[in-house]
Scaffold this motif. Sequence first.
Motif, PDB file in Angstrom:
ATOM      1  N   GLU A  91       6.518  -2.748   6.478  1.00 53.02           N
ATOM      2  CA  GLU A  91       7.398  -2.037   5.547  1.00 53.02           C
ATOM      3  C   GLU A  91       8.723  -2.781   5.352  1.00 53.02           C
ATOM      4  O   GLU A  91       9.807  -2.220   5.538  1.00 53.02           O
ATOM      5  CB  GLU A  91       7.605  -0.599   6.013  1.00 53.02           C
ATOM      6  N   THR A 121      -2.699  -6.212  -3.823  1.00 58.79           N
ATOM      7  CA  THR A 121      -2.265  -4.847  -4.095  1.00 58.79           C
ATOM      8  C   THR A 121      -3.421  -3.868  -3.930  1.00 58.79           C
ATOM      9  O   THR A 121      -4.552  -4.248  -3.593  1.00 58.79           O
ATOM     10  CB  THR A 121      -1.710  -4.736  -5.521  1.00 58.79           C
ATOM     11  N   LEU A 122      -3.139  -2.623  -4.224  1.00 57.69           N
ATOM     12  CA  LEU A 122      -4.158  -1.571  -4.137  1.00 57.69           C
ATOM     13  C   LEU A 122      -5.319  -1.827  -5.089  1.00 57.69           C
ATOM     14  O   LEU A 122      -6.430  -1.357  -4.870  1.00 57.69           O
ATOM     15  CB  LEU A 122      -3.507  -0.216  -4.455  1.00 57.69           C
ATOM     16  N   ILE A 180       5.608  -0.933   0.479  1.00 55.55           N
ATOM     17  CA  ILE A 180       5.169  -0.012  -0.560  1.00 55.55           C
ATOM     18  C   ILE A 180       5.008  -0.751  -1.883  1.00 55.55           C
ATOM     19  O   ILE A 180       4.052  -0.540  -2.624  1.00 55.55           O
ATOM     20  CB  ILE A 180       6.181   1.147  -0.732  1.00 55.55           C
ATOM     21  N   MET A 181       5.954  -1.648  -2.158  1.00 60.06           N
ATOM     22  CA  MET A 181       5.963  -2.368  -3.429  1.00 60.06           C
ATOM     23  C   MET A 181       6.175  -3.853  -3.183  1.00 60.06           C
ATOM     24  O   MET A 181       6.686  -4.266  -2.148  1.00 60.06           O
ATOM     25  CB  MET A 181       7.081  -1.847  -4.337  1.00 60.06           C
ATOM     26  N   PHE A 196      -1.248   5.077   4.542  1.00 60.70           N
ATOM     27  CA  PHE A 196      -2.499   4.355   4.311  1.00 60.70           C
ATOM     28  C   PHE A 196      -2.898   3.501   5.507  1.00 60.70           C
ATOM     29  O   PHE A 196      -3.813   2.700   5.404  1.00 60.70           O
ATOM     30  CB  PHE A 196      -2.386   3.477   3.061  1.00 60.70           C
ATOM     31  N   ARG A 201       0.854  -1.190   0.000  1.00 60.14           N
ATOM     32  CA  ARG A 201       0.000   0.000   0.000  1.00 60.14           C
ATOM     33  C   ARG A 201       0.889   1.238   0.000  1.00 60.14           C
ATOM     34  O   ARG A 201       2.021   1.207   0.484  1.00 60.14           O
ATOM     35  CB  ARG A 201      -0.907   0.042   1.233  1.00 60.14           C
ATOM     36  N   PRO A 202       0.372   2.368  -0.509  1.00 60.25           N
ATOM     37  CA  PRO A 202       1.162   3.608  -0.479  1.00 60.25           C
ATOM     38  C   PRO A 202       1.420   4.069   0.953  1.00 60.25           C
ATOM     39  O   PRO A 202       0.828   3.561   1.909  1.00 60.25           O
ATOM     40  CB  PRO A 202       0.266   4.610  -1.224  1.00 60.25           C
ATOM     41  N   ARG A 203       2.288   5.042   1.083  1.00 61.48           N
ATOM     42  CA  ARG A 203       2.562   5.623   2.393  1.00 61.48           C
ATOM     43  C   ARG A 203       1.311   6.314   2.936  1.00 61.48           C
ATOM     44  O   ARG A 203       0.473   6.782   2.193  1.00 61.48           O
ATOM     45  CB  ARG A 203       3.715   6.635   2.296  1.00 61.48           C
TER      46      ARG A 203
END
Length: 281
Positions: A198, A261-262, A242-243, A47, A43-45
Motif C-alpha cells: 500500500e 491491474t485488476l 489501490i491505484m 483483496f 488491487r481494491p481494499r
Amino acid sequence: MKKIAVGESDFKKIITGNYFYVDKSLFIKEIIDRGDTVILIPRPRRFGKTLNISMLKYFYDCCPEDLPRFPGTSAPDSKPITPGNSYKSLFSSLAIADAGHQYLEKMGQHPVISLTFKNIKEPDWETCREKIKSLIQREYLKHDYLLTGSGLKPVEQDYFKKIIELKGTMGDYENSLESLLIFLSRYYGRKAVILIDEYDAPVHAGFSNHYYKEIIGFTRNFLCGGLKDTGQYLEKSVITGIMRIAQESIFSGLNNPGVFTLLSAEFNDKFGFTENEVETM
C-alpha cells in the motif's frame, strides 16, 4: 475446527494458528516466472494484498527475526544459506511445494526489506513525515546486526545510526531504501527482495489534506532510489496499492516496471476469491 482469520494478515500466524487459508501460494511461482524485476499490483481494499506480501516475505527471507541470521558467502567467516534456514514448514502443505524444485530453491535465499504504508494516513505533512521516518527506522532496526560486523564502512555506519536515531535529513530517508538494499546485498553476498505494501496510502492522505506535492516528491525519490538501476543488488520487488497514480509519474524514472491491474490476466486469481474457491468454502 479451523477458525476464520477476521482481520488477520500475517501469513505465519494463519498457517500455524489453525485458521482457514485459501491457497494462493502459486502467487510465488508467478512472481518468480515474471521477467519483470519490479512488479506493481494495484488491487481494491480487502483483496488480500497484505497477506500475499507477508507470504512472499516468509518465502524469500534468509534472515527472519526469530531464526539465526547467517552472513553470505562473501565474508570469510560466513555460513551458507540453505532452505533449511527459512520457514520451509509453512509451505509444505501448499501448492507451491509441488510446483518444482526451481521454485523451492528460491526459498530462504534472499534478505528481505518489507515496508507497509497502509497506516500512514495523517492530516498534515509534518505528522506524515515523522511516521514515515519511524517506519523506515523500524526496518533498519530489524537489521541492526549490520552495525556489529565489518560490512559497513565508517561513513555508512554513521548514516545507519542517523536513520535509527531519527536524526537524518529527509534526503537521508529518501535514500534509505537504496542504502539498505546495498548494505544487505553486500552482507549476504546475494541480491535482496523489496516488498512494499500500500505504497499509495500516504499519497491519498496528502491529496485529501493538502500536502500532495510533498508526499509525491518523497515517494518518487524513495522508490526510484531503491528500484531504479539497482539490478546488481535487487532480486525482485513487489509493490501493492489501490491505484497506480500514473498521471503523477511516480514510476516514470523506473525501468519499465510491470504493472498488473485488476483487469490484467496476470495474477487475476491470486487476489480475492474465485467463484470455485467460494463454492468450495
